[in-house]
Motif scaffolding. Structure first.
Motif, short mmCIF file in Angstrom:
data_model
loop_
_atom_site.label_atom_id
_atom_site.label_comp_id
_atom_site.label_asym_id
_atom_site.label_seq_id
_atom_site.Cartn_x
_atom_site.Cartn_y
_atom_site.Cartn_z
N LYS A 302 -0.63 0.96 7.41
CA LYS A 302 -0.17 2.34 7.57
C LYS A 302 -1.32 3.32 7.36
O LYS A 302 -1.46 4.30 8.12
CB LYS A 302 0.96 2.63 6.58
CG LYS A 302 2.28 1.97 6.92
CD LYS A 302 3.34 2.31 5.88
CE LYS A 302 4.68 1.67 6.24
NZ LYS A 302 5.72 1.98 5.21
N ALA A 303 -2.13 3.07 6.34
CA ALA A 303 -3.26 3.96 6.08
C ALA A 303 -4.24 3.94 7.24
O ALA A 303 -4.76 4.99 7.66
CB ALA A 303 -3.96 3.55 4.79
N ALA A 304 -4.50 2.76 7.79
CA ALA A 304 -5.44 2.63 8.91
C ALA A 304 -4.94 3.38 10.14
O ALA A 304 -5.73 3.91 10.92
CB ALA A 304 -5.66 1.16 9.24
N ALA A 305 -3.62 3.42 10.29
CA ALA A 305 -3.03 4.09 11.45
C ALA A 305 -2.77 5.57 11.20
O ALA A 305 -2.27 6.27 12.09
CB ALA A 305 -1.72 3.39 11.82
N GLY A 306 -3.08 6.05 10.00
CA GLY A 306 -2.86 7.46 9.69
C GLY A 306 -1.42 7.81 9.43
O GLY A 306 -1.03 8.98 9.52
N GLU A 307 -0.61 6.83 9.08
CA GLU A 307 0.80 7.08 8.83
C GLU A 307 1.04 7.57 7.41
O GLU A 307 0.20 7.42 6.52
CB GLU A 307 1.61 5.79 9.08
CG GLU A 307 1.54 5.28 10.52
CD GLU A 307 2.30 3.99 10.71
OE1 GLU A 307 3.08 3.62 9.81
OE2 GLU A 307 2.12 3.34 11.76
N GLU A 308 2.22 8.14 7.19
CA GLU A 308 2.59 8.65 5.87
C GLU A 308 2.72 7.50 4.89
O GLU A 308 3.25 6.43 5.21
CB GLU A 308 3.91 9.42 5.97
CG GLU A 308 4.32 10.10 4.69
CD GLU A 308 5.56 10.96 4.85
OE1 GLU A 308 6.15 11.32 3.80
OE2 GLU A 308 5.92 11.26 6.00
N LEU A 309 2.26 7.72 3.65
CA LEU A 309 2.24 6.68 2.64
C LEU A 309 3.07 7.07 1.42
O LEU A 309 3.29 8.25 1.15
CB LEU A 309 0.81 6.40 2.17
CG LEU A 309 -0.20 5.92 3.22
CD1 LEU A 309 -1.60 5.90 2.62
CD2 LEU A 309 0.19 4.55 3.75
N GLU A 310 3.51 6.06 0.69
CA GLU A 310 4.08 6.26 -0.63
C GLU A 310 3.82 5.01 -1.45
O GLU A 310 3.60 3.92 -0.91
CB GLU A 310 5.58 6.55 -0.57
CG GLU A 310 6.41 5.45 0.04
CD GLU A 310 7.89 5.82 0.10
OE1 GLU A 310 8.70 4.88 0.25
OE2 GLU A 310 8.23 7.01 0.00
N ASP A 311 3.80 5.18 -2.78
CA ASP A 311 3.54 4.05 -3.65
C ASP A 311 4.60 2.97 -3.52
O ASP A 311 5.78 3.27 -3.29
CB ASP A 311 3.53 4.49 -5.12
CG ASP A 311 2.27 5.25 -5.51
OD1 ASP A 311 1.26 5.12 -4.80
OD2 ASP A 311 2.31 5.98 -6.51
N THR A 312 4.18 1.73 -3.68
CA THR A 312 5.09 0.63 -3.91
C THR A 312 4.94 0.26 -5.38
O THR A 312 3.87 -0.17 -5.81
CB THR A 312 4.74 -0.59 -3.05
OG1 THR A 312 4.78 -0.23 -1.67
CG2 THR A 312 5.73 -1.73 -3.29
N VAL A 313 5.99 0.46 -6.17
CA VAL A 313 5.95 0.17 -7.61
C VAL A 313 6.76 -1.08 -7.87
O VAL A 313 7.95 -1.15 -7.54
CB VAL A 313 6.50 1.35 -8.43
CG1 VAL A 313 6.40 1.04 -9.93
CG2 VAL A 313 5.74 2.63 -8.11
N LEU A 314 6.12 -2.08 -8.48
CA LEU A 314 6.75 -3.38 -8.66
C LEU A 314 6.88 -3.73 -10.14
O LEU A 314 6.02 -3.39 -10.95
CB LEU A 314 5.92 -4.46 -7.96
CG LEU A 314 5.71 -4.25 -6.45
CD1 LEU A 314 4.77 -5.32 -5.90
CD2 LEU A 314 7.04 -4.28 -5.72
N THR A 315 7.97 -4.40 -10.47
CA THR A 315 8.21 -4.87 -11.83
C THR A 315 8.40 -6.38 -11.82
O THR A 315 9.00 -6.93 -10.89
CB THR A 315 9.47 -4.21 -12.42
OG1 THR A 315 9.31 -2.79 -12.39
CG2 THR A 315 9.71 -4.65 -13.86
N SER A 316 7.89 -7.03 -12.84
CA SER A 316 7.92 -8.49 -12.88
C SER A 316 9.34 -9.04 -13.02
O SER A 316 10.24 -8.37 -13.56
CB SER A 316 7.07 -9.01 -14.03
OG SER A 316 5.71 -8.78 -13.79
N ILE A 317 9.51 -10.27 -12.56
CA ILE A 317 10.77 -11.00 -12.60
C ILE A 317 10.58 -12.22 -13.49
O ILE A 317 9.56 -12.91 -13.39
CB ILE A 317 11.19 -11.45 -11.19
CG1 ILE A 317 11.25 -10.25 -10.23
CG2 ILE A 317 12.51 -12.21 -11.21
CD1 ILE A 317 11.28 -10.65 -8.76
#
Length: 330
Positions: A302-317
């Motif tokens: 997405k960043a390479a294509a110039g698209e809008e970004l948002e964080d991916t926040v992950l929590t352990s399982i």
């Protein structure tokens, strides 16, 4: 013990050099200078830069990411700075100077030292993303809540101590801690806080260690200093794997019910152990490599294509004997 400070000990133990760097069998991914790719790139290149190649789950992610990136028409670049910040900065500068790199993601050896090279990348219109953490100049990334992950493990270990060792006045807990990064620091703090809140008789011996070799060496030193240490926690799969082997080498049975081993992160090797309900490696909390890799690749594309970004926040399982099979990396 009445205060947290009196229940916490930091023991500085000598360690040997980190384990030999694992070689990747990725066509385009051995160093910043080795930019060949098995798939013709039509859109330029995308780079992923971890702090070193001696962490198993990072290598697993690169193997998963490579075909995703290449199938999208990009050359996939990585480097191995071997935990040297100046090498990491030089590798990133080399990517910037190529002129065809469209996006960079990384886990920094030292966050503040990456700020200038991040600024140089952005001046060249190359977006920079963070893995696990962000630093000045980085707005988005695959983000891990290190402190909360640490609390998961610390709480589980504390509850086990309460159930099995409540009658003991003090229970020594050896914590193999990587505090060279914000991720490791957050995990260490989360484990420590939750453990001391949960188990009133826990006394923590904090031992340094990033790699399997360091975990193994420092576990052996701890066993000499305090042979009755039975609770072992680690901030990563690799340093904990070193501890586990040290315990086996000392004569502890893999299913000794008086011992507890627990870690954050898990690899196929760990899953083989944890899925045994009788294993002393009782707790593992995983951020699956597949999930991490897919998040990394998606954000980079997405960043390479110039698209809008948002964080991916992950929590352990938490890994259990019942769900372990679902986390294997093929």
């Amino acid at each position: 013990m009445s205060t947290t400070s009196s229940r916490f000990r930091r023991r500085a133990l000598s360690t040997v050099a980190a384990a030999s760097v694992l070689a990747l069998s990725l066509g385009a991914c051995s160093s910043a200078a080795d930019d060949s790719s098995s798939t013709p790139a039509t859109n330029g290149a995308i780079a992923m830069g971890f702090a070193g190649m001696d962490i198993t789950i990072w290598n697993d992610q690169l193997k998963i990411m490579q075909p995703i990136i290449e199938d999208a028409g990009y050359e996939f670049l990585t480097s191995d700075p071997q935990w040297d910040v100046q090498t990491q900065v030089s590798d990133w500068d080399a990517w910037i100077q190529r002129g065809d790199v469209k996006a960079i993601m990384g886990f920094p050896v030292q966050s503040d030292a990456m700020v200038p090279v991040t600024e140089r990348a952005q001046a060249a219109d190359i977006p920079v993303l963070g893995y696990a953490v962000k630093w000045d100049g980085v707005e988005y990334g695959t983000i891990i809540d290190a402190y909360e992950d640490g609390r998961l493990l610390g709480t589980a270990a504390g509850e086990w101590i309460n159930e099995n060792m409540a009658d003991e006045a003090e229970v020594t807990v050896a914590l193999i801690a990587d505090k060279t990064s914000d991720l490791g620091k957050g995990r260490t703090e989360g484990i420590t806080d939750a453990l001391l809140e949960t188990a009133s008789n826990a006394v923590i011996d904090e031992l340094p260690g990033i790699s399997r070799a360091e975990g193994n060496d420092n576990a052996k030193s701890q066993l000499i200093a305090d042979p009755d240490t039975k609770i072992w926690l680690g901030t990563s799969n690799d340093n904990t794997a070193g501890v586990y082997q040290a315990l086996l080498d000392s004569g502890v049975a893999a299913d000794d019910d008086s011992y507890l081993v627990g870690s954050l992160d898990a690899t196929n090797e760990t899953l083989d152990i944890v899925k045994d309900a009788n294993s002393m490696w009782r707790f593992a909390f995983i951020l699956p490599a597949q999930l991490l890799a897919e998040s990394n690749a998606s954000l980079l594309l997405k960043a390479a294509a110039g698209e809008e970004l948002e964080d991916t926040v992950l929590t352990s399982i938490q890994v259990t004997p019942e769900n372990a099979e679902s986390f294997y990396v093929q």
